[in-house]
Write an enzyme that holds these catalytic residues in place. Structure first.
Site, PDB file in Angstrom:
ATOM      1  N   ASP A   2      81.787 107.723  51.333  1.00 19.09           N
ATOM      2  CA  ASP A   2      81.279 109.199  51.367  1.00 19.09           C
ATOM      3  C   ASP A   2      79.630 108.341  51.750  1.00 19.09           C
ATOM      4  OD1 ASP A   2      83.077 110.032  50.468  1.00 19.09           O
ATOM      5  OD2 ASP A   2      82.808 110.468  48.503  1.00 19.09           O
TER       6      ASP A   2
ATOM      7  N   ASP B 122      74.653 113.879  49.752  1.00 20.28           N
ATOM      8  CA  ASP B 122      73.253 114.418  51.177  1.00 20.28           C
ATOM      9  C   ASP B 122      72.663 114.614  51.233  1.00 20.28           C
ATOM     10  OD1 ASP B 122      74.107 116.238  54.285  1.00 20.28           O
ATOM     11  OD2 ASP B 122      72.880 117.312  53.430  1.00 20.28           O
TER      12      ASP B 122
ATOM     13  N   GLY C   9      90.792 115.592  42.732  1.00 17.65           N
ATOM     14  CA  GLY C   9      92.006 117.542  42.724  1.00 17.65           C
ATOM     15  C   GLY C   9      91.913 118.466  41.530  1.00 17.65           C
TER      16      GLY C   9
ATOM     17  N   ASN D  11      86.651 124.923  46.746  1.00 21.51           N
ATOM     18  CA  ASN D  11      86.037 123.782  45.851  1.00 21.51           C
ATOM     19  C   ASN D  11      84.798 123.353  46.219  1.00 21.51           C
ATOM     20  OD1 ASN D  11      85.862 122.034  43.933  1.00 21.51           O
ATOM     21  ND2 ASN D  11      87.784 120.200  45.050  1.00 21.51           N
ATOM     22  N   ALA D  12      83.776 123.400  45.082  1.00 22.31           N
ATOM     23  CA  ALA D  12      82.423 122.867  45.569  1.00 22.31           C
ATOM     24  C   ALA D  12      82.475 121.951  45.650  1.00 22.31           C
ATOM     25  CB  ALA D  12      80.901 123.898  44.205  1.00 22.31           C
ATOM     26  N   ILE D  13      82.184 121.048  46.588  1.00 17.71           N
ATOM     27  CA  ILE D  13      82.274 119.657  47.227  1.00 17.71           C
ATOM     28  C   ILE D  13      81.620 119.721  47.670  1.00 17.71           C
ATOM     29  CG2 ILE D  13      84.310 118.514  45.162  1.00 17.71           C
ATOM     30  CD1 ILE D  13      85.489 118.330  47.578  1.00 17.71           C
TER      31      ILE D  13
ATOM     32  N   TRP E 173      92.813 124.321  49.126  1.00 17.82           N
ATOM     33  CA  TRP E 173      93.012 125.391  48.892  1.00 17.82           C
ATOM     34  C   TRP E 173      92.575 125.903  50.613  1.00 17.82           C
ATOM     35  CZ3 TRP E 173      90.604 122.606  45.251  1.00 17.82           C
ATOM     36  CH2 TRP E 173      91.186 121.615  44.362  1.00 17.82           C
TER      37      TRP E 173
ATOM     38  N   GLU F 182      88.010 118.888  54.213  1.00 17.95           N
ATOM     39  CA  GLU F 182      86.857 118.676  54.074  1.00 17.95           C
ATOM     40  C   GLU F 182      85.800 117.787  53.959  1.00 17.95           C
ATOM     41  OE1 GLU F 182      88.517 116.565  50.049  1.00 17.95           O
ATOM     42  OE2 GLU F 182      88.729 114.283  51.684  1.00 17.95           O
TER      43      GLU F 182
END
Length: 330
Positions: A49, A107, A125, A160-162, A182, A218
């Protein structure tokens, strides 16, 4: 075709990066086999990442998943060396979202005379996740000050908060895209004075989703080019070595909050997305992308899994060509 590029890796289910500089423009890809290979990168390039920026002194600062957000530097965008971590001591709130205090998917950007970093804390997950915010005057390892949570979700949340990504529009508005799986990718408006959610707009906008079949989308990245907002995202299976099916897709819109449509006019909220880069040869599952503007053009920074090195995740970089209104990696 002459290239000078990058290759990055990704773990924990989040992003990675590939960077490239090209001297000669390549032909547009017409099949998976025609997609460009990542260019030459050396040194410490096994990362997950990655996000990268060029500092005012010309040094490239690269941050990535794990280890308090691993830091690397390069003077030529080819040779990279490890330089520590963003955080020497984990902020106390991390343990509420990751038992191992293991942050993901940073980021990095430069706004208002300082370096900004948004990042995620979660476990693979799980939708018990949070996005954190930090600043630094130099952007170097060990110099970051954390300002806590920007947005969070719980185990009962449908997103999801990613994988956060900051986009600053030409009118001065700040937007943070994020999310995965999701109900898909989301966007919040951010207050430039605090780096947190803007009090005048608390809407959680939906910008991409896969309502049928797999929910696997994502790692959003938003940029504005040629009058359009472009949303890049990673689709399908990450982090499975040579079994990974990750790929990078894109859509565009006339508003930062969408709707984003692909080349065929299909809404990214309805399984849309045009492929920018996918598996080819030894370069398996490219994804976890970010887009960086450099002196020689826009760079697509991502990870892939090396089919000739037991699926090891590595850094990759390619230039982007915007002719025809859509990004093409070369």
């Amino acid at each position: 075709m002459i290239h000078a590029m990058f290759a990055y890796a990704r773990a924990g289910g989040r992003r990675i990066a590939v960077l490239a500089a090209a001297a000669t423009l390549a032909l547009l890809p017409t099949s998976a086999s025609a997609y460009p290979n990542p260019g030459l990168v050396t040194g410490d390039i096994v990362v997950h990442d990655p996000t990268m920026i060029r500092a005012s002194d010309g040094t490239y600062l690269l941050y990535s998943t794990h280890g308090g957000l691993e830091a690397r530097t390069s003077t030529d965008r080819i040779a990279f060396s490890r330089s520590g971590n963003a955080f020497n001591t984990p902020p106390s709130w991390w343990k509420n979202y990751s038992s191992s205090n293991d942050p993901w998917a940073p980021d990095i950007s430069y706004q208002g005379g300082k370096y900004l970093m948004y990042y995620a804390v979660s476990s693979f997950g799980s939708s018990n996740s949070a996005i954190g915010f930090a600043t630094s005057s130099s952007g170097k390892a060990g110099t970051w000050t954390d300002y806590g949570i920007v947005h969070s979700t719980t185990g009962s949340s449908n997103y999801n908060a990613i994988d956060p990504n900051l986009f600053v529009d030409g009118d001065g508005k700040w937007w943070l895209s994020f999310g995965s799986w999701w109900s898909g990718l989301k966007m919040l408006r951010i207050d430039p004075s605090s780096g947190k959610q803007y009090a005048g707009d608390k809407t959680v906008y939906s910008i991409a989703s896969r309502p049928t079949g797999t929910k696997a989308v994502e790692g959003p990245t938003v940029v504005k080019r040629n009058g359009y907002y472009y949303l890049f995202a990673s689709y399908d299976t990450c982090c499975a070595g040579t079994s990974s099916t990750y790929k990078i897709k894109v859509g565009r819109a006339t508003s930062p909050t969408g709707p984003y449509l692909d080349k065929n006019g299909v809404n990214l909220m309805n399984n849309g997305g045009s492929v920018v880069l996918e598996s080819h040869g030894r370069y398996i599952g490219p994804g976890g992308q970010s887009v960086m503007s450099d002196v020689d053009g826009d760079l697509l920074v991502y990870h892939y899994y090396d089919g000739q090195d037991n699926g090891t995740p590595k850094l990759g970089v390619n230039l982007l060509n915007w002719s025809g209104g859509w990004p093409t990696a070369y």
